[in-house]
Design an enzyme around this catalytic site. Sequence first.
Site, short mmCIF file in Angstrom:
data_model
loop_
_atom_site.label_atom_id
_atom_site.label_comp_id
_atom_site.label_asym_id
_atom_site.label_seq_id
_atom_site.Cartn_x
_atom_site.Cartn_y
_atom_site.Cartn_z
N GLN A 78 0.84 -1.20 0.00
CA GLN A 78 0.00 0.00 0.00
C GLN A 78 0.88 1.26 0.00
O GLN A 78 1.10 1.86 1.03
CB GLN A 78 -0.89 -0.04 1.25
CG GLN A 78 -1.93 1.03 1.32
CD GLN A 78 -3.11 0.73 0.44
OE1 GLN A 78 -3.56 -0.40 0.36
NE2 GLN A 78 -3.62 1.73 -0.21
N PHE A 79 1.38 1.64 -1.17
CA PHE A 79 2.27 2.80 -1.24
C PHE A 79 1.57 4.08 -0.81
O PHE A 79 2.21 5.03 -0.37
CB PHE A 79 2.88 2.96 -2.65
CG PHE A 79 1.96 3.59 -3.66
CD1 PHE A 79 2.04 4.95 -3.91
CD2 PHE A 79 1.04 2.82 -4.34
CE1 PHE A 79 1.20 5.54 -4.85
CE2 PHE A 79 0.20 3.39 -5.27
CZ PHE A 79 0.28 4.76 -5.53
N THR A 80 0.25 4.11 -0.87
CA THR A 80 -0.48 5.33 -0.50
C THR A 80 -0.39 5.65 0.99
O THR A 80 -0.76 6.75 1.39
CB THR A 80 -1.96 5.25 -0.93
OG1 THR A 80 -2.58 4.14 -0.28
CG2 THR A 80 -2.09 5.13 -2.43
#
Length: 155
Positions: A78-80
């Site tokens: 989950q890079f966000t």
Amino acid sequence: MRAILQRVSRAQVTVDGKIHGKIAQGYLILLGVAHEDTKTEAKFLVNKIVGLRIFNDDEGKMNLSIDQVDGQILVVSQFTLFGDCRKGRRPGFTDAAPPEKANSLYEYFCEEISRKGIEVQQGCFQTEMKVELVNDGPVTLLLDTETLSRPRRSK
């Protein structure tokens, strides 16, 4: 490294309409990797997560760890989690690690959990996914290696 950890009674990840990873009781972990993260942060975070006692014992107190309840873990990249929303209306993601590094540490993180004897399922890196879960409690924790390794501020 940042992780959103949710205690779940079940969770699954679907890619293109097909189940890619699925667990019963355990943790759904959304994992974000930053530029400066290394295997050291990944290992630290794994040890913290595996050692957490957030499952209920016979008296209803959060006193049991994931291995004590034979739980499973579903990890979704989950890079966000490194989205910066301080300016404007569109988040920036410059603090997130580039895909090659992020994927390498994501895989290492999952391998380290598996080495602890816990069943691990994974999302599909850099792919549009649908994540479903039943949050148990609800219990949701934010873990950040940057703040976990620092002493707490005195009040």
